[in-house]
Design a protein around this motif. Structure first.
Motif, PDB file in Angstrom:
ATOM      1  N   LEU A 117       0.838  -1.202   0.000  1.00 31.10           N
ATOM      2  CA  LEU A 117       0.000   0.000   0.000  1.00 31.10           C
ATOM      3  C   LEU A 117       0.876   1.257   0.000  1.00 31.10           C
ATOM      4  N   SER A 118       2.009   1.207   0.745  1.00 31.89           N
ATOM      5  CA  SER A 118       2.921   2.355   0.779  1.00 31.89           C
ATOM      6  C   SER A 118       3.472   2.658  -0.604  1.00 31.89           C
ATOM      7  N   LEU A 119       3.746   1.598  -1.351  1.00 32.10           N
ATOM      8  CA  LEU A 119       4.279   1.753  -2.699  1.00 32.10           C
ATOM      9  C   LEU A 119       3.276   2.495  -3.583  1.00 32.10           C
ATOM     10  N   VAL A 120       1.998   2.111  -3.456  1.00 27.09           N
ATOM     11  CA  VAL A 120       0.940   2.760  -4.233  1.00 27.09           C
ATOM     12  C   VAL A 120       0.808   4.227  -3.806  1.00 27.09           C
ATOM     13  N   VAL A 121       0.812   4.458  -2.486  1.00 24.73           N
ATOM     14  CA  VAL A 121       0.688   5.823  -1.959  1.00 24.73           C
ATOM     15  C   VAL A 121       1.841   6.693  -2.481  1.00 24.73           C
ATOM     16  N   THR A 122       3.074   6.161  -2.429  1.00 21.65           N
ATOM     17  CA  THR A 122       4.238   6.915  -2.895  1.00 21.65           C
ATOM     18  C   THR A 122       4.108   7.261  -4.371  1.00 21.65           C
ATOM     19  N   ALA A 123       3.690   6.278  -5.159  1.00 22.25           N
ATOM     20  CA  ALA A 123       3.574   6.491  -6.594  1.00 22.25           C
ATOM     21  C   ALA A 123       2.572   7.608  -6.895  1.00 22.25           C
ATOM     22  N   VAL A 124       1.424   7.601  -6.188  1.00 19.10           N
ATOM     23  CA  VAL A 124       0.412   8.640  -6.428  1.00 19.10           C
ATOM     24  C   VAL A 124       0.929   9.999  -5.964  1.00 19.10           C
ATOM     25  N   LYS A 125       1.614   9.994  -4.813  1.00 18.69           N
ATOM     26  CA  LYS A 125       2.149  11.229  -4.247  1.00 18.69           C
ATOM     27  C   LYS A 125       3.118  11.926  -5.201  1.00 18.69           C
ATOM     28  N   LEU A 126       3.950  11.126  -5.869  1.00 19.91           N
ATOM     29  CA  LEU A 126       4.989  11.697  -6.722  1.00 19.91           C
ATOM     30  C   LEU A 126       4.505  11.981  -8.133  1.00 19.91           C
ATOM     31  N   ALA A 127       3.311  11.476  -8.454  1.00 20.98           N
ATOM     32  CA  ALA A 127       2.868  11.500  -9.851  1.00 20.98           C
ATOM     33  C   ALA A 127       2.792  12.901 -10.449  1.00 20.98           C
ATOM     34  N   ASP A 128       2.528  13.923  -9.610  1.00 21.50           N
ATOM     35  CA  ASP A 128       2.368  15.248 -10.220  1.00 21.50           C
ATOM     36  C   ASP A 128       3.690  15.986 -10.433  1.00 21.50           C
ATOM     37  N   MET A 129       4.761  15.527  -9.782  1.00 21.41           N
ATOM     38  CA  MET A 129       6.041  16.219  -9.961  1.00 21.41           C
ATOM     39  C   MET A 129       7.029  15.443 -10.825  1.00 21.41           C
ATOM     40  N   ALA A 130       6.708  14.203 -11.105  1.00 17.54           N
ATOM     41  CA  ALA A 130       7.669  13.405 -11.869  1.00 17.54           C
ATOM     42  C   ALA A 130       6.928  12.298 -12.593  1.00 17.54           C
ATOM     43  N   VAL A 131       7.668  11.625 -13.485  1.00 13.75           N
ATOM     44  CA  VAL A 131       7.072  10.486 -14.166  1.00 13.75           C
ATOM     45  C   VAL A 131       7.483   9.227 -13.409  1.00 13.75           C
ATOM     46  N   ILE A 132       6.489   8.430 -13.050  1.00  9.57           N
ATOM     47  CA  ILE A 132       6.715   7.230 -12.255  1.00  9.57           C
ATOM     48  C   ILE A 132       6.479   6.017 -13.133  1.00  9.57           C
ATOM     49  N   LYS A 133       7.380   5.053 -13.041  1.00  9.55           N
ATOM     50  CA  LYS A 133       7.123   3.825 -13.774  1.00  9.55           C
ATOM     51  C   LYS A 133       7.297   2.636 -12.839  1.00  9.55           C
ATOM     52  N   LEU A 134       6.266   1.822 -12.709  1.00  8.20           N
ATOM     53  CA  LEU A 134       6.394   0.605 -11.917  1.00  8.20           C
ATOM     54  C   LEU A 134       7.153  -0.414 -12.755  1.00  8.20           C
ATOM     55  N   GLU A 135       8.138  -1.077 -12.140  1.00  8.55           N
ATOM     56  CA  GLU A 135       8.982  -2.023 -12.872  1.00  8.55           C
ATOM     57  C   GLU A 135       8.571  -3.450 -12.553  1.00  8.55           C
TER      58      GLU A 135
END
Ligand SMILES: [Zn+2]
Ligand SMILES: [Zn+2]
Length: 433
Positions: free
Chosen positions: A174-192
């Motif tokens: 869940l933390s991973l999902v939260v982090t990804a959403v949190k960062l989504a507006d300032m950077a491009v996130i890609k799950l590997e």
């Protein structure tokens, strides 16, 4: 309740140097570990859930499938575990820079900053315990499939039962999902690939636990689950293997004859120990909320966040869902846990008789949700490992995160230290010194 010992065999229980002869038999009975009521296990179908008639505690949840499929799942879990730790799980792109991280990078990032306490908590809950859990599954389930007993299986199962709530992969997910959403507006996130194998691993481990029939495994290791010297004596339950242990044996050895874990009439000094843990957690709750939890530096601007200001910032960005999750996990749940534990302690000390079932439910709820508060600890860990772009953007952990992690750990131990049977003692007018 029929109370006769059928097909009994004498059993030697060691008590200091002298040995005691007691009777060991198998009975289709269970003692509720929450309220202490004895009940008969009636025609339990494999997918049946057995609930205490008195307090609604789940006494036994049946295995959904065969143990053989649980063994296959454990092998799958091991492969997925290796894959999800080997491959990077997330990549962050800012401008033309990118940073990938593996699950263990968070641990190394904390070690680099001399955050030993936090680093050991993280590596224990998301790496060591889950890995040991998978090996424990394999050591129990594969031999079970072939009906072979191996040495040390009882301690392994005992550890597995105890350690379950300290292995927190689903919270990390869940933390991973939260982090990804949190960062989504300032950077491009890609799950590997590491993230996908990790999601699969969490699912497989949950399924393995569902298929693990604890009661069946214990009776495979030792069919006898009722140990007493005298057929009319009161029995107490072993919280680990659910054996019933006669009062005289409890007095003599304080240990379960079947699994060797401690058995007490009531957890010794439960009230005092729980109070001490609750007070310590309550004191640490203050710095955890007042001090900054992390610092962001971006192009020379430094910005610190407390838990609360972090939530407010997410709300300002319109990220209601994530703000809600962090608010519940980091602010509401720890506070509610402290209030519930204080309420339970005071009501037991005042000998309150009414609402026992309701209070037993509150304790179960506390035990169930407690570990989810680790969410913010993992979010900070992932951010520290991931967001390292030198002058452009970096995240560093701050002291509140240690105070906060300690609050979570202390309240989890406090909920385990509180003996739920004390709630029912006032109702039944029992006294234990
Ligand atoms: Zn009960
Ligand atoms: Zn036991």
């Amino acid at each position: 309740m029929p109370n006769e010992l059928t097909s009994e065999e004498p059993f030697q229980a060691l008590s200091g140097s002298a040995s005691v002869t007691a009777h060991a038999v198998h009975k289709d009975w269970l003692l509720c570990h929450s309220c202490g009521e004895l009940q008969k296990v009636v025609a339990l179908s494999p997918e049946h859930e057995m609930v205490c008639y008195n307090c609604d505690e789940v006494l036994h949840s049946g295995a959904v499938g065969r143990v053989r499929s649980a063994a296959a799942l454990a092998v799958t879990a091991l492969i997925l575990f290796v894959a999800s730790n080997w491959f990077p799980f997330i990549t962050l792109y800012i401008g033309d820079q990118s940073q990938s991280t593996t699950i263990l990078d968070g641990f190394w990032a904390l070690m680099d900053r001399n955050q030993w306490v936090l680093a050991s908590l993280v590596i224990t809950t998301i790496f060591l315990f889950p890995l040991a859990e998978i090996f424990a599954f394999l050591y129990l389930l594969i031999p079970y499939t072939y009906q072979k007993h191996l040495p040390g299986q009882a301690p392994v199962l005992r550890w597995l039962v105890r350690a379950q709530s300290w292995s927190m992969l689903e919270v990390f997910m869940l933390s991973l999902v939260v982090t990804a959403v949190k960062l989504a507006d300032m950077a491009v996130i890609k799950l590997e690939i590491g993230a996908y194998t990790f999601f699969a691993l969490v699912g497989v481990l949950i399924l393995t636990f569902m298929k693990l029939n604890r009661r069946r495994l214990w009776s495979w290791l030792n069919t006898n689950n009722y140990f007493a010297k005298d057929q009319n004596e009161i029995v107490y339950d072993c919280r680990i293997c659910q054996a019933m242990v006669g009062e005289s044996l409890v007095d003599e050895r304080h240990a379960c004859p079947r699994c060797n874990s401690a058995v007490y009439k009531r957890i010794p000094n439960s009230i005092q120990k729980t109070w001490a843990l609750v007070i310590a957690a309550g004191l640490l709750y203050i710095p955890a909320n007042i001090l900054p939890i992390m610092t962001y530096s971006s192009l020379g601007d430094v910005d610190t966040d407390t838990i609360f200001s972090g939530v407010v910032e997410l709300l300002a960005q319109g990220l209601w869902g994530i703000a809600g999750i962090i608010f519940v996990a980091s602010i509401l749940v720890p506070m509610a846990k402290l209030i519930i534990l204080i309420y339970l302690l005071l009501s037991v000390q005042a000998g309150v008789k009414s609402g026992a079932k309701h209070r037993a439910f509150l304790l179960r709820l506390t035990e169930l949700v407690g570990r989810w508060s680790m969410l913010d600890v993992y979010v900070v860990t992932i951010l520290v490992a991931l967001v390292q772009f030198g002058f452009v953007y970096t995240v560093e952990p701050e002291p509140a995160i240690i105070a906060f992690a300690t609050v979570v750990v202390l309240t989890m131990i406090a909920a385990e230290t509180f003996d739920p049977r004390l709630i029912w003692d006032a109702v039944n007018e029992k006294e234990f010194e």
